[in-house]
Design a protein around this motif. Structure first.
Motif, PDB file in Angstrom:
ATOM      1  N   ARG A  83      28.048  57.339  44.878  1.00 14.17           N
ATOM      2  CA  ARG A  83      27.981  58.725  44.433  1.00 14.17           C
ATOM      3  C   ARG A  83      26.683  59.298  44.955  1.00 14.17           C
ATOM      4  NH1 ARG A  83      31.490  62.503  42.585  1.00 14.17           N
ATOM      5  NH2 ARG A  83      30.369  64.064  41.400  1.00 14.17           N
ATOM      6  N   ASP A  84      26.784  60.264  45.788  1.00 18.35           N
ATOM      7  CA  ASP A  84      25.570  60.809  46.379  1.00 18.35           C
ATOM      8  C   ASP A  84      24.995  61.879  45.467  1.00 18.35           C
ATOM      9  OD1 ASP A  84      24.717  62.392  49.549  1.00 18.35           O
ATOM     10  OD2 ASP A  84      23.527  61.429  47.992  1.00 18.35           O
ATOM     11  N   LEU A  85      24.226  61.492  44.496  1.00 17.05           N
ATOM     12  CA  LEU A  85      23.638  62.455  43.567  1.00 17.05           C
ATOM     13  C   LEU A  85      22.510  63.188  44.261  1.00 17.05           C
ATOM     14  CD1 LEU A  85      23.374  60.162  40.441  1.00 17.05           C
ATOM     15  CD2 LEU A  85      25.007  62.011  40.786  1.00 17.05           C
ATOM     16  N   SER A  86      22.369  64.474  43.930  1.00 21.28           N
ATOM     17  CA  SER A  86      21.281  65.213  44.552  1.00 21.28           C
ATOM     18  C   SER A  86      19.939  64.813  43.954  1.00 21.28           C
ATOM     19  CB  SER A  86      21.496  66.709  44.389  1.00 21.28           C
ATOM     20  OG  SER A  86      21.558  67.018  43.009  1.00 21.28           O
ATOM     21  N   VAL A  87      19.975  64.162  42.778  1.00 15.51           N
ATOM     22  CA  VAL A  87      18.726  63.680  42.199  1.00 15.51           C
ATOM     23  C   VAL A  87      18.730  62.151  42.233  1.00 15.51           C
ATOM     24  CG1 VAL A  87      18.261  65.632  40.721  1.00 15.51           C
ATOM     25  CG2 VAL A  87      19.758  63.825  39.923  1.00 15.51           C
ATOM     26  N   GLY A  88      19.184  61.620  43.327  1.00 17.28           N
ATOM     27  CA  GLY A  88      19.414  60.188  43.438  1.00 17.28           C
ATOM     28  C   GLY A  88      18.297  59.306  42.938  1.00 17.28           C
ATOM     29  N   ILE A  89      17.101  59.475  43.457  1.00 13.79           N
ATOM     30  CA  ILE A  89      16.014  58.559  43.134  1.00 13.79           C
ATOM     31  C   ILE A  89      15.556  58.781  41.696  1.00 13.79           C
ATOM     32  CG2 ILE A  89      14.249  60.084  44.092  1.00 13.79           C
ATOM     33  CD1 ILE A  89      14.232  56.275  44.051  1.00 13.79           C
ATOM     34  N   PHE A  90      15.620  59.994  41.246  1.00 12.71           N
ATOM     35  CA  PHE A  90      15.238  60.287  39.874  1.00 12.71           C
ATOM     36  C   PHE A  90      16.166  59.544  38.910  1.00 12.71           C
ATOM     37  CE2 PHE A  90      13.287  62.747  36.657  1.00 12.71           C
ATOM     38  CZ  PHE A  90      14.271  63.195  35.798  1.00 12.71           C
TER      39      PHE A  90
END
Lengths: 334, 396, 203
Positions: free
Chosen positions: A112-119
């Motif tokens: 799932r490519d979240l736009s807040v991935g690292i967070f």
């Protein structure tokens, strides 16, 4: 082939598929890394390691261990807080599984490519702290309590350097999405470790501390507190913790590779090959970092609790802050 | 330097936050614990991570040797006595036999004395290698264990080749060492000396031990984490050490250049050239380092002894059934753990009238209440490990 | 190196001069027994003599404290060939850390109710040694803060190292018979194994 792409474009089918893959990955990765650990540590210590399970290589050793753990008696101490005791290993394993979701294995190969991935990744990994505290408290045992308190102190102290270390990479990439960071490194032409070596170093140290591995394994200091917060766990509950540790090694190393070492990309690989070579490259780089973690574990002794805390608060956090400042200045003026 | 109890309590109370009142806790470390070298129990009253009253409880391994030795003959007591400090088995027998020989007035042949000396130094190497293996393990480093124990196996094989036992040699006899009798068709009349190939194998083993010691030095001595865990931890001032009777490498690490091998004459150490390593600060690191240097000196002694060993009989002429005449004497020796001595009172019979066994570890760990005052729990493990004691030596 | 018996009529033992000096300083009598200097002091002067030894003679190293139960009648082992005076002899060995000299100080205590001031103020190491002597011999050390059992369980009664304290195994098989020795399997005897003999002096 078109039938399969049709099938998997259905949201529910692809969801179930992804869940299955993640669920299978955890034990598989756990076993592979576990096997690497026992064999590598044996070679470093001038011995053979597991030898009999599975031919002359011992590859079936961990499978045998898994079966052994499952068939053990489920012991819960009399003084233990039963619901909390049972929930603690689940929480730790869940946080590990959650981390795998945002790791990019290839240009479009991400769960799932979240736009807040690292967070999201950093937030999910902090759940394990709660699990550890629960384990220590609910065991009803002085040693476990001390181990749980030590662990909580250590994990909280090292969350900050972990978070601060990634900020440099995020600033350079301009996005928090994990696949976005890899694409930024591809566009820039070099992995961010060249500029962010400080961040990389701090991240690896903090990751070792989050994993409670030597040199940061005070919470489970075997020679002092028997097994710390894990003392009362046996059977499959212990298996959860055990697998979670190895799977976490993989996840955190994969995140480090994505943020600093270029992820699934190697300079010189053409774009068309990347969807197929990407996972292989990512796995290779990840296992390199995992090897380093195993190497450190068998070479160094463990830090004392106050030395561990002073390392985090007095060294890693100021250096990470300085790194952010320098990166910011670099970004603005160049 | 003793921390004021009231001050400690006051400080710990002052740092307590408003919500959590942390009362003191009594923690039992042992008797079954991975780090106490045997069945030692420490009753520690701790506040958080800091211990402020540690009382050792010993006696779990008390075997009553002093009483038993009153109803045993001298060769039988030799069997008992090498089980006191089982890690350095051979070294325990020597002062006892020398005490009996003093009362008898027997002159031990030179070759026997050299053999005793070689085996004692091998026992010292063996004991210090166990320390090199187990001490970093207690601090968390798992690998030096294997390097040290691998070389120790060579030394134990040599000991087994000569005496027949790895840990409990029973090799001393009054008047010398045990002459090995021929086997098979050869009858008891044929006496064999040391096994064939002993000297060559010893030379090889000593070289390997030196190499392993260099490896351990590189791996452990300057490692930042080891230094952080052991430097400045558990400082033992020399006057406190002398007052408690701490001896051996623990005393030498505190800066006192004193070694019983140089002043006592139970074995011919005056014929050999060796140094006495001394530490500077008396902390855990110094205690580790002194033992590492002592391994090197022991290897040096063994190499010199092998080169210069004289030929001759292995045992003086003594009657078959030995009755030691009336008298009392105290013989002390530099054992790997420290000073080991036997106060032997004889009443003219086949066994001792009274045998007082002075062991090194008993005095070495009597300082624990003093040295563990106000110390963090991980440091308790580090300090205890650095004293290198064995419960058989403490409890007899 | 072992040496022949130290005292002869014509030569003086090398340690004699030092022994006399020590005896004079602490107010006791010196004796050299097989290379060991033994200085006997009266029990009233026990603490003061040892304090002098520590401060003036440089004997700062506390080696051990123990006792010898001199008895004519013994419950275990062999008695003396001739009568000895029944007493408890308290021993303390001190050493110095510069030249390696060592002296054993001793004093005689009454066998029925032995009591003597504790040495804990003079040598900190006396703490555990006195506890052991207390439980093994029944000596009461006045001024010792913690005179409880060291080795023996708390409920243990009796003083094991006294010569009047019997050993259970020796009640059945008195010394010097062998005890707890199993015959080799397959040997057809119920006889007692023999003690040392010409053939096998180590039995």
């Amino acid at each position: 082939m078109s039938f399969l792409t049709e099938l998997f474009s259905n949201f529910w089918v692809s969801l179930v598929g992804k869940l299955l893959i993640v669920a299978l990955m955890i034990p598989l990765v756990g076993m592979v890394i576990g096997f690497a650990e026992i064999k590598l540590s044996a070679k470093m210590q001038a011995r053979m390691g597991p030898y009999f399970a599975g031919g002359r290589w011992g590859w079936a050793q961990l499978i045998a261990d898994g079966v052994k753990f499952f068939q053990k008696e489920d012991l819960i101490p009399d003084q233990a807080d039963r619901p909390v005791f049972k929930l603690a290993p689940v929480l730790v394993l869940v946080s590990t599984v959650g981390l795998l979701v945002v790791i990019p294995f290839g240009p479009d190969l991400i769960f799932r490519d979240l736009s807040v991935g690292i967070f999201y990744a950093l937030a999910i990994s902090s759940l394990s702290t709660v699990g550890v505290l629960m384990a220590g408290w609910s065991s009803g045992n002085k040693y476990s309590l001390m181990g749980g308190l030590r662990a909580a102190g250590q994990l909280i102290a090292y969350e900050l350097p972990l978070v601060l270390a990634v900020i440099g990479s995020v600033m350079l990439a301009g996005t928090m999405s994990m696949s976005g960071i890899v694409e930024a490194q591809i566009a820039a032409g070099y992995p961010y470790v060249i500029l962010q070596f400080l961040g990389f170093g701090i991240f690896m140290i903090a990751a070792l501390a989050e994993l409670s591995r030597i040199p940061f394994d005070m919470p489970i200091a075997e020679s002092e507190l028997v097994m710390g917060y894990l003392t009362e766990y046996s059977g499959f509950r212990f298996l959860f913790f055990f697998l979670a540790e190895f799977a976490n090694m993989f996840s955190l190393s994969a995140i480090a590779v994505t943020l600093f070492l270029g992820g699934y990309w190697l300079p010189g690989i053409p774009e068309s090959v990347l969807p197929y070579a990407g996972p292989v490259i990512l796995l290779a780089k990840t296992f390199l970092l995992v090897f380093a973690m195993i190497w450190f574990r068998w070479t160094f002794p463990r830090f004392r609790e106050d030395q561990l805390q002073s390392l985090a608060w007095r060294w890693l956090i100021p250096i990470a802050l300085a790194n952010i400042l320098i990166t910011g200045a670099f970004k603005v003026y160049l | 330097m003793v921390l004021d109890q009231d001050l400690v309590r006051h400080l710990s109370e002052a740092s307590v936050s408003v919500e959590l009142e942390t009362p003191e806790m009594t923690l039992n470390i042992g008797p079954q614990h991975p780090s106490t070298h045997g069945v030692l129990r420490l009753v520690a009253r701790v506040d958080g991570e800091r211990a402020f009253d540690v009382q050792p409880v010993i006696g779990y391994m008390h075997r009553g040797y002093e009483k038993i030795s009153e109803v045993r003959t001298y060769p039988q007591v030799t069997t008992l006595v090498n089980r006191i400090d089982w890690v350095s088995g051979y070294a325990n027998e020597v002062p006892f036999i020398v005490a009996a020989e003093k009362l008898l007035g027997v002159e031990v042949p030179e070759r026997a004395q050299f053999i005793r000396l070689i085996l004692t130094e091998m026992a010292r190497i063996s004991s210090h290698l166990i320390f090199m293996a187990s001490y970093p393990l207690e601090l968390g480093a798992a690998t030096p264990l294997f390097f040290a124990l691998r070389e120790r196996e060579r030394v134990l094989d040599l000991l087994e080749g000569v005496t027949g036992g790895r840990f409990h040699p029973n090799f001393n006899r009054i008047g010398g060492v045990k002459p090995a009798y021929g086997s098979g068709s050869a009858t008891r009349k044929v006496i064999q000396d040391l096994p064939a190939g002993f000297f060559a194998e010893t030379r090889v083993a000593m070289d390997k031990v030196l190499y392993a010691v260099d490896e351990l030095d590189a791996l452990v001595a300057d490692n930042e984490i080891i230094v952080a865990r052991t430097k400045g931890v558990g400082i033992l001032p020399p006057d406190v050490a002398a007052s408690f009777g701490v001896s051996g490498p623990n005393l030498r690490a505190s800066g006192v250049k004193f070694d019983l091998r140089k002043v006592e004459d139970y074995l011919p150490y005056h014929l050999f050239d060796f140094e006495i390593p001394v530490g500077e600060n008396g902390d855990c690191w110094d205690r580790w380092h002194v033992r590492l240097l002592e391994i090197r000196q022991s290897v040096r002694i063994v190499q010199q002894a092998i080169d210069g060993i004289p030929s001759g009989p292995l045992q003086a002429k003594v009657p078959k059934i030995i009755k030691v005449p009336l008298g009392e004497t105290y013989v002390r020796a530099e054992n790997p753990k420290g000073e080991m001595g036997y106060y032997l009172v004889s009443n003219g019979n086949q066994g001792p009238y009274r045998l007082k066994i002075r062991t090194a570890s008993f005095s070495n760990i009597s300082i624990l209440p003093w040295i563990l005052e106000g110390v963090l729990i991980p440091d308790i493990i580090a300090i205890m490990g650095s004293l290198d004691f064995v419960l058989g030596d403490v409890d007899r | 190196m072992t040496s022949s018996p130290s005292e002869t009529e014509t030569t003086v033992h090398p340690l004699q001069e030092y022994a006399d000096r020590v005896a004079e300083a602490v107010g006791g009598t010196a004796e050299i027994t097989f290379d060991t200097i033994k200085v006997k002091v009266p029990s009233e002067q026990w603490v003061s003599s040892l304090t002098t030894a520590r401060d003036d003679l440089g004997l700062i190293f506390f080696s051990f404290l123990s006792a010898i139960d001199w008895s004519s009648e013994v419950a275990v082992g062999d008695p003396f060939p001739e009568e000895v005076e029944d007493r408890l002899e308290l021993l303390v060995t001190l050493g110095d850390l510069s030249e390696g000299r060592r002296v054993t100080f001793s004093t005689d205590l009454d066998q029925e109710s032995p009591a003597i001031p504790s040495l804990i103020e003079v040598f900190a190491g006396a703490n555990w040694h006195e506890r052991e002597a207390h439980e093994m011999f029944g000596i009461d050390f006045e001024g010792h803060p913690n005179l409880i059992h060291l080795y023996l369980p708390d409920a243990f009664q009796g003083n094991p190292l006294r010569k009047s304290y019997p050993l259970l195994s020796r009640e059945v098989k008195p010394w010097p018979g062998t005890v707890d020795v199993e015959a080799m399997p397959g040997s057809d005897d119920e006889e007692e194994p023999e003690g040392p003999s010409e053939e096998n002096p180590e039995a």
